[in-house]
Scaffold this motif. Structure first.
Motif, PDB file in Angstrom:
ATOM      1  N   ILE A  47       7.678  -6.704   1.951  1.00 48.96           N
ATOM      2  CA  ILE A  47       6.537  -6.622   1.175  1.00 48.96           C
ATOM      3  C   ILE A  47       5.581  -7.540   1.528  1.00 48.96           C
ATOM      4  CG2 ILE A  47       5.873  -6.817  -1.375  1.00 48.96           C
ATOM      5  CD1 ILE A  47       7.786  -4.630  -1.011  1.00 48.96           C
ATOM      6  N   ILE A  48       5.610  -8.705   1.701  1.00 50.38           N
ATOM      7  CA  ILE A  48       4.218  -9.461   1.726  1.00 50.38           C
ATOM      8  C   ILE A  48       3.662  -9.113   3.390  1.00 50.38           C
ATOM      9  CG2 ILE A  48       3.708 -11.946   2.695  1.00 50.38           C
ATOM     10  CD1 ILE A  48       6.291 -12.876   0.801  1.00 50.38           C
ATOM     11  N   ALA A  49       4.439  -8.802   4.168  1.00 50.40           N
ATOM     12  CA  ALA A  49       3.977  -8.324   5.589  1.00 50.40           C
ATOM     13  C   ALA A  49       3.121  -6.802   5.289  1.00 50.40           C
ATOM     14  CB  ALA A  49       5.022  -7.970   6.698  1.00 50.40           C
ATOM     15  N   VAL A  50       3.819  -6.006   4.556  1.00 49.81           N
ATOM     16  CA  VAL A  50       3.004  -4.776   4.259  1.00 49.81           C
ATOM     17  C   VAL A  50       1.698  -4.926   3.620  1.00 49.81           C
ATOM     18  CG1 VAL A  50       3.330  -2.575   2.832  1.00 49.81           C
ATOM     19  CG2 VAL A  50       5.171  -3.265   4.323  1.00 49.81           C
ATOM     20  N   VAL A  51       1.743  -5.675   2.607  1.00 46.29           N
ATOM     21  CA  VAL A  51       0.464  -6.021   1.726  1.00 46.29           C
ATOM     22  C   VAL A  51      -0.507  -6.590   2.739  1.00 46.29           C
ATOM     23  CG1 VAL A  51      -0.332  -7.415  -0.084  1.00 46.29           C
ATOM     24  CG2 VAL A  51       1.719  -6.199  -0.295  1.00 46.29           C
ATOM     25  N   ARG A  52      -0.303  -7.439   3.577  1.00 46.74           N
ATOM     26  CA  ARG A  52      -1.081  -7.797   4.398  1.00 46.74           C
ATOM     27  C   ARG A  52      -1.601  -6.862   5.387  1.00 46.74           C
ATOM     28  NH1 ARG A  52      -2.529 -13.447   5.679  1.00 46.74           N
ATOM     29  NH2 ARG A  52      -1.230 -14.071   4.014  1.00 46.74           N
ATOM     30  N   ILE A  53      -0.774  -6.274   6.049  1.00 49.05           N
ATOM     31  CA  ILE A  53      -1.191  -5.202   7.128  1.00 49.05           C
ATOM     32  C   ILE A  53      -1.955  -4.308   6.564  1.00 49.05           C
ATOM     33  CG2 ILE A  53      -0.305  -3.690   8.789  1.00 49.05           C
ATOM     34  CD1 ILE A  53       2.101  -5.702   9.011  1.00 49.05           C
ATOM     35  N   ASN A  54      -1.997  -3.585   5.323  1.00 49.42           N
ATOM     36  CA  ASN A  54      -2.475  -2.394   5.133  1.00 49.42           C
ATOM     37  C   ASN A  54      -3.793  -2.883   4.143  1.00 49.42           C
ATOM     38  OD1 ASN A  54      -3.309   0.209   4.025  1.00 49.42           O
ATOM     39  ND2 ASN A  54      -1.393   0.735   3.464  1.00 49.42           N
ATOM     40  N   LYS A  56      -5.558  -0.572   2.413  1.00 51.12           N
ATOM     41  CA  LYS A  56      -5.416  -0.179   1.225  1.00 51.12           C
ATOM     42  C   LYS A  56      -4.830  -0.911  -0.102  1.00 51.12           C
ATOM     43  CE  LYS A  56      -4.213   4.259   1.057  1.00 51.12           C
ATOM     44  NZ  LYS A  56      -3.328   5.609   1.173  1.00 51.12           N
ATOM     45  N   LEU A  57      -3.920  -1.866   0.594  1.00 53.11           N
ATOM     46  CA  LEU A  57      -2.972  -2.641  -0.350  1.00 53.11           C
ATOM     47  C   LEU A  57      -3.790  -3.962  -0.740  1.00 53.11           C
ATOM     48  CD1 LEU A  57       0.607  -1.909   0.972  1.00 53.11           C
ATOM     49  CD2 LEU A  57      -0.816  -0.577  -0.903  1.00 53.11           C
ATOM     50  N   HIS A  58      -5.029  -4.069  -0.432  1.00 55.76           N
ATOM     51  CA  HIS A  58      -5.496  -5.358  -0.711  1.00 55.76           C
ATOM     52  C   HIS A  58      -6.287  -5.190  -2.064  1.00 55.76           C
ATOM     53  CE1 HIS A  58      -5.859  -6.693   3.683  1.00 55.76           C
ATOM     54  NE2 HIS A  58      -4.731  -6.548   3.353  1.00 55.76           N
ATOM     55  N   THR A  59      -5.387  -5.008  -3.016  1.00 51.88           N
ATOM     56  CA  THR A  59      -5.866  -5.052  -4.422  1.00 51.88           C
ATOM     57  C   THR A  59      -5.246  -5.870  -5.331  1.00 51.88           C
ATOM     58  OG1 THR A  59      -4.247  -3.235  -5.024  1.00 51.88           O
ATOM     59  CG2 THR A  59      -6.220  -2.565  -4.032  1.00 51.88           C
ATOM     60  N   LYS A 300       5.845   2.591   1.203  1.00 51.84           N
ATOM     61  CA  LYS A 300       6.965   3.177   1.998  1.00 51.84           C
ATOM     62  C   LYS A 300       5.958   3.663   2.983  1.00 51.84           C
ATOM     63  CE  LYS A 300       8.341   6.078  -1.252  1.00 51.84           C
ATOM     64  NZ  LYS A 300       9.355   7.154  -1.848  1.00 51.84           N
ATOM     65  N   ASP A 301       4.869   4.222   3.049  1.00 53.11           N
ATOM     66  CA  ASP A 301       4.185   4.800   4.388  1.00 53.11           C
ATOM     67  C   ASP A 301       3.956   3.632   5.295  1.00 53.11           C
ATOM     68  OD1 ASP A 301       4.356   7.127   3.246  1.00 53.11           O
ATOM     69  OD2 ASP A 301       2.194   7.195   2.502  1.00 53.11           O
ATOM     70  N   THR A 302       3.518   2.639   4.663  1.00 52.76           N
ATOM     71  CA  THR A 302       2.933   1.274   5.440  1.00 52.76           C
ATOM     72  C   THR A 302       4.363   0.883   6.253  1.00 52.76           C
ATOM     73  OG1 THR A 302       1.187   0.712   3.838  1.00 52.76           O
ATOM     74  CG2 THR A 302       1.709  -0.998   5.651  1.00 52.76           C
ATOM     75  N   ALA A 303       5.474   0.671   5.466  1.00 50.52           N
ATOM     76  CA  ALA A 303       6.666   0.279   5.980  1.00 50.52           C
ATOM     77  C   ALA A 303       7.127   1.172   7.326  1.00 50.52           C
ATOM     78  CB  ALA A 303       7.786   0.235   5.002  1.00 50.52           C
TER      79      ALA A 303
END
Length: 316
Positions: A47-54, A56-59, A300-303
């Motif tokens: 979850i931490i990695a996905v939020v950092r990578i995408n 779109k999730l920098h909210t 899910k898409d980022t993962a």
């Protein structure tokens, strides 16, 4: 010198009984808890990695979610390794200092997570009720202050409770009917008057539970009122989907806390306390990333993209 003058503890080692009354279950329990802990680490780090990578999730929502995942890793890692150790090792001892350190960190992380969930409820309230002002209202500075506040308050409360335990005397017996240094299990071994520590625990627990639930309930009352007023079903579904995962997490987290509050501190309830604590410290940290990832299309898409990229790089 009298034992009640400060902490004149003669006990330097505690023995953790864990689940030793079920010797035939030690190996299956070890494998089960090891699997759960591995899934917890992989899921929350994912979850931490996905939020950092995408980008779109920098909210704000995902900023808080990444901190929730970090907290899940932390308080699971305080309890679970020792639980795994006493399931396979003959030596079930833990030093007095290590026990107090374990209690401090578990208490700090749990209280922090309690208010992190309240902050996430407030974030959902702003997102649903004031969508046009969301990015302005939930500024980066405010988000950082809210997160810093939850960690600070968790540390202060935990320090106070740990100090109240350190003021007690422990002169024997030294057997803890638990797999970790849980508050009621430690308190039951004290040979001095625990009333001050009990009062502190009651005040801090009641205040924290009441305040966090008040913020959550108030936020969701406003969210429900706003959703009901929405003219389109599409907007209603979108608003509900953003809150469903968070509501599920809150229900499980506070449900287990309230169960532990209601269980009487007696020999007959020790097993129930241990099972509830296992669910709280081992199962919940594993469930949170599953709850959020399974219900969230962006995660899910980022993962999937991350896994696909890793598989391609290994196959080349």
């Amino acid at each position: 010198m009298a034992l009640d003058e400060g902490n004149q503890s003669s006990v330097t080692i505690f023995i953790l009984l864990g689940f030793s009354e079920y010797p035939h279950l030690q190996a299956p329990l070890f494998l089960m808890f090891l699997t759960i802990y591995t899934v917890t680490l992989v899921g929350n780090l994912g979850i931490i990695a996905v939020v950092r990578i995408n980008p779109k999730l920098h909210t704000p929502m995902y900023f808080f979610l990444s901190h929730l995942s970090f907290l899940d890793i932390c308080y699971s890692s305080v309890f679970t390794p020792k639980l795994l150790e006493i399931l396979v090792m003959e030596d079930r001892s833990i030093s007095f200092k290590a026990c107090m350190v374990q209690f401090f960190f578990v208490c700090a992380f749990v209280i922090t997570e309690m208010f992190m969930l309240a902050v996430m409820a407030y974030d959902r309230f702003v997102a649903v009720c004031n969508p046009l002002l969301y990015t302005v209202a939930m500024s980066r500075k405010l988000c950082a202050l809210l997160v810093a506040g939850t960690y600070s308050w968790g540390g202060v409360c935990s320090l106070t409770l740990t100090y109240s335990l350190l003021e007690l005397s422990f002169c024997g017996p030294n057997i803890i009917h638990h797999f970790g240094c849980e508050y009621s299990a430690i308190l039951s071994l004290s040979c001095s008057d625990p009333s001050f520590s009990q009062r502190m625990c009651l005040v801090i627990s009641t205040f924290n539970e009441a305040c966090s639930l008040l913020i959550i309930f108030a936020s969701y009352i406003f969210i429900v009122v706003t959703i009901v007023k929405m003219p389109s079903t599409g907007g209603l579904q979108k608003a509900f989907s953003t809150c469903a995962s968070h509501l599920t997490t809150i229900t499980i987290f506070h449900g287990i806390i309230l169960l532990l509050y209601c269980v009487p501190n007696s020999k007959s309830s020790w097993l129930l306390v241990k099972v509830a604590t296992v669910f709280f410290t081992v199962m919940i940290p594993m469930l949170n990333p599953l709850i959020y990832s399974l219900r969230n299309k962006d995660v899910k898409d980022t993962a999937r993209k991350l896994i696909h990229t890793k598989l391609l790089s290994h196959s080349m």
